[in-house]
Design a protein around this motif. Sequence first.
Motif, mmCIF file in Angstrom:
data_model
loop_
_atom_site.group_PDB
_atom_site.id
_atom_site.type_symbol
_atom_site.label_atom_id
_atom_site.label_comp_id
_atom_site.label_asym_id
_atom_site.label_seq_id
_atom_site.Cartn_x
_atom_site.Cartn_y
_atom_site.Cartn_z
ATOM 1 N N PRO A 134 16.028 36.075 10.608
ATOM 2 C CA PRO A 134 17.428 35.644 10.797
ATOM 3 C C PRO A 134 18.217 36.654 11.625
ATOM 4 C CG PRO A 134 17.061 36.382 8.549
ATOM 5 C CD PRO A 134 15.717 36.344 9.192
ATOM 6 N N LYS A 135 18.643 36.247 12.821
ATOM 7 C CA LYS A 135 19.317 37.162 13.741
ATOM 8 C C LYS A 135 20.617 37.717 13.179
ATOM 9 C CE LYS A 135 17.502 35.060 17.978
ATOM 10 N NZ LYS A 135 17.844 34.444 19.281
ATOM 11 N N GLU A 136 21.282 36.929 12.347
ATOM 12 C CA GLU A 136 22.575 37.355 11.829
ATOM 13 C C GLU A 136 22.443 38.381 10.694
ATOM 14 O OE1 GLU A 136 21.280 33.807 9.407
ATOM 15 O OE2 GLU A 136 21.186 34.477 11.492
ATOM 16 N N LEU A 137 21.205 38.595 10.205
ATOM 17 C CA LEU A 137 21.011 39.480 9.066
ATOM 18 C C LEU A 137 20.165 40.719 9.372
ATOM 19 C CD1 LEU A 137 20.344 36.837 6.259
ATOM 20 C CD2 LEU A 137 22.466 38.069 6.716
ATOM 21 N N TYR A 138 19.381 40.664 10.452
ATOM 22 C CA TYR A 138 18.433 41.752 10.704
ATOM 23 C C TYR A 138 18.115 41.802 12.189
ATOM 24 C CZ TYR A 138 14.604 44.894 9.149
ATOM 25 O OH TYR A 138 13.789 45.958 8.906
ATOM 26 N N ASP A 139 18.162 43.003 12.765
ATOM 27 C CA ASP A 139 17.918 43.171 14.190
ATOM 28 C C ASP A 139 16.435 43.420 14.440
ATOM 29 O OD1 ASP A 139 17.883 43.692 16.869
ATOM 30 O OD2 ASP A 139 19.340 45.327 16.812
ATOM 31 N N ALA A 140 15.718 42.409 14.922
ATOM 32 C CA ALA A 140 14.286 42.538 15.172
ATOM 33 C C ALA A 140 13.994 43.548 16.271
ATOM 34 C CB ALA A 140 13.697 41.177 15.537
ATOM 35 N N GLY A 141 14.970 43.814 17.115
ATOM 36 C CA GLY A 141 14.768 44.771 18.199
ATOM 37 C C GLY A 141 14.563 46.191 17.719
ATOM 38 N N GLU A 142 14.912 46.473 16.453
ATOM 39 C CA GLU A 142 14.745 47.809 15.901
ATOM 40 C C GLU A 142 13.527 47.922 14.990
ATOM 41 O OE1 GLU A 142 18.391 48.911 13.996
ATOM 42 O OE2 GLU A 142 19.393 49.347 15.893
ATOM 43 N N VAL A 143 12.747 46.838 14.859
ATOM 44 C CA VAL A 143 11.567 46.862 13.999
ATOM 45 C C VAL A 143 10.463 47.690 14.648
ATOM 46 C CG1 VAL A 143 9.731 45.482 12.960
ATOM 47 C CG2 VAL A 143 12.085 44.665 12.891
ATOM 48 N N GLN A 144 9.919 48.643 13.907
ATOM 49 C CA GLN A 144 8.836 49.467 14.434
ATOM 50 C C GLN A 144 7.584 49.465 13.557
ATOM 51 O OE1 GLN A 144 10.690 53.294 14.873
ATOM 52 N NE2 GLN A 144 10.927 53.658 12.683
ATOM 53 N N VAL A 145 7.662 48.826 12.368
ATOM 54 C CA VAL A 145 6.512 48.717 11.483
ATOM 55 C C VAL A 145 6.442 47.289 10.940
ATOM 56 C CG1 VAL A 145 5.350 49.587 9.418
ATOM 57 C CG2 VAL A 145 6.765 51.125 10.795
ATOM 58 N N VAL A 146 5.233 46.695 10.985
ATOM 59 C CA VAL A 146 4.981 45.378 10.398
ATOM 60 C C VAL A 146 3.791 45.511 9.458
ATOM 61 C CG1 VAL A 146 4.314 42.990 10.854
ATOM 62 C CG2 VAL A 146 5.862 44.159 12.422
ATOM 63 N N PHE A 147 3.864 44.838 8.296
ATOM 64 C CA PHE A 147 2.770 44.943 7.327
ATOM 65 C C PHE A 147 2.627 43.625 6.579
ATOM 66 C CE2 PHE A 147 1.047 46.153 3.116
ATOM 67 C CZ PHE A 147 -0.120 46.780 3.531
ATOM 68 N N LEU A 148 1.381 43.231 6.305
ATOM 69 C CA LEU A 148 1.072 42.048 5.502
ATOM 70 C C LEU A 148 0.294 42.508 4.280
ATOM 71 C CD1 LEU A 148 1.139 38.870 5.434
ATOM 72 C CD2 LEU A 148 -1.147 38.957 6.458
ATOM 73 N N ASP A 149 0.846 42.292 3.079
ATOM 74 C CA ASP A 149 0.176 42.803 1.887
ATOM 75 C C ASP A 149 -0.809 41.789 1.312
ATOM 76 O OD1 ASP A 149 1.573 40.976 0.276
ATOM 77 O OD2 ASP A 149 3.066 42.442 -0.369
ATOM 78 N N SER A 150 -1.462 42.154 0.208
ATOM 79 C CA SER A 150 -2.505 41.311 -0.379
ATOM 80 C C SER A 150 -1.956 40.008 -0.951
ATOM 81 C CB SER A 150 -3.237 42.090 -1.477
ATOM 82 O OG SER A 150 -2.342 42.482 -2.506
ATOM 83 N N LYS A 151 -0.643 39.957 -1.199
ATOM 84 C CA LYS A 151 -0.010 38.737 -1.683
ATOM 85 C C LYS A 151 0.569 37.905 -0.542
ATOM 86 C CE LYS A 151 1.141 40.660 -6.212
ATOM 87 N NZ LYS A 151 2.217 40.955 -7.198
ATOM 88 N N LYS A 152 0.236 38.305 0.693
ATOM 89 C CA LYS A 152 0.685 37.625 1.920
ATOM 90 C C LYS A 152 2.194 37.698 2.103
ATOM 91 C CE LYS A 152 -3.529 36.707 2.757
ATOM 92 N NZ LYS A 152 -4.248 37.559 3.743
ATOM 93 N N ARG A 153 2.789 38.750 1.586
ATOM 94 C CA ARG A 153 4.194 39.017 1.859
ATOM 95 C C ARG A 153 4.299 39.801 3.163
ATOM 96 N NH1 ARG A 153 5.583 41.638 -3.967
ATOM 97 N NH2 ARG A 153 3.816 42.892 -3.225
ATOM 98 N N HIS A 154 5.254 39.412 4.002
ATOM 99 C CA HIS A 154 5.482 40.105 5.267
ATOM 100 C C HIS A 154 6.548 41.176 5.085
ATOM 101 C CE1 HIS A 154 3.568 36.386 6.664
ATOM 102 N NE2 HIS A 154 3.313 36.994 7.820
ATOM 103 N N TRP A 155 6.210 42.411 5.484
ATOM 104 C CA TRP A 155 7.141 43.535 5.393
ATOM 105 C C TRP A 155 7.488 44.010 6.794
ATOM 106 C CZ3 TRP A 155 8.597 45.653 0.543
ATOM 107 C CH2 TRP A 155 7.899 45.145 -0.561
ATOM 108 N N LEU A 156 8.762 44.300 7.014
ATOM 109 C CA LEU A 156 9.230 44.827 8.288
ATOM 110 C C LEU A 156 9.965 46.138 8.040
ATOM 111 C CD1 LEU A 156 10.798 41.589 9.869
ATOM 112 C CD2 LEU A 156 8.429 42.378 10.015
ATOM 113 N N GLY A 157 9.694 47.122 8.888
ATOM 114 C CA GLY A 157 10.389 48.398 8.796
ATOM 115 C C GLY A 157 11.143 48.670 10.075
ATOM 116 N N SER A 158 12.433 48.934 9.949
ATOM 117 C CA SER A 158 13.313 49.093 11.107
ATOM 118 C C SER A 158 13.716 50.551 11.294
ATOM 119 C CB SER A 158 14.564 48.230 10.919
ATOM 120 O OG SER A 158 15.566 48.573 11.844
#
Length: 267
Positions: free
Chosen positions: A65-89
């Motif tokens: 969601p562009k209005e809630l989180y700036d994807a342009g600052e994301v530098q870490v992406v992770f997919l865990d064993s429960k298939k949850r997507h994690w983003l680190g900005s």
Amino acid sequence: KANRTVSGGIAVEEIDGTAITFFDGKPVCPSGITGFRGDDSSVVLLNGWTVSTHSAGQRSELEIPKELYDAGEVQVVFLDSKKRHWLGSSGQGLAMHDGTNWNFFRETAELVNNPVSAIVEDKTGTIWVGAVPSYDKSNQTFQQPNLHAFDGTSWHHFSPHDNLGQWNVAGIVVLNEGSFLKDGGIAVGNRAGVSLVNKKGIINLGVKEGFERPTVSSLTKDANGNIWMSPLFWGPGITWFDGLAFHSIKKEDGIFSDQIRHIAVDH
């Protein structure tokens, strides 16, 4: 996704005509790619505000969601064993999509806008998040902790106030059970060496323990549980810790460079 080559912690995946090299799940070539490759061969890539997941011949997409989180600052992406997507900005902290909803952890003060540098999952399913918190010059203090653990219910936070070695987290590697920490844990690389963290406490390894120029840029482990570290600009070459002592291989020993950005172990 097609044409896969895997050797230990090194993998090459061809996705949409581009061959991407991963070291321990992190894309290292070509440069500028933000993504993650899991042990089950699932690949997650960030493209603008879209997170695409490639798994078992299928492709799915998730919109940030562009209005809630700036994807342009994301530098870490992770997919865990429960298939949850994690983003680190680098500027907006942590985000997680649980398959239905986004969570931006705005109620967890230790995570809000805290720059994320690493995300891993240990054998118990705990998610570990490394950060590089901002420094308040006026008060001469760091504003937030730099290591965070999520056990599925609650967060636990660590910093040098809890005996963690330094305020910067360059990388995290999950240790094997039966290694020199016996019951496993994680190794956290930082600018003062490496911190070994498990349920019994924290052990810091640096200059006093024989780590020459203990600035870690990247770290990994081999099949014997040894921790291997590269220093990027600070040298010297590659260092590894066998549970008893540190050892180094430098350019003068025949390695191609003392300035190494990423490290992984193949077969």
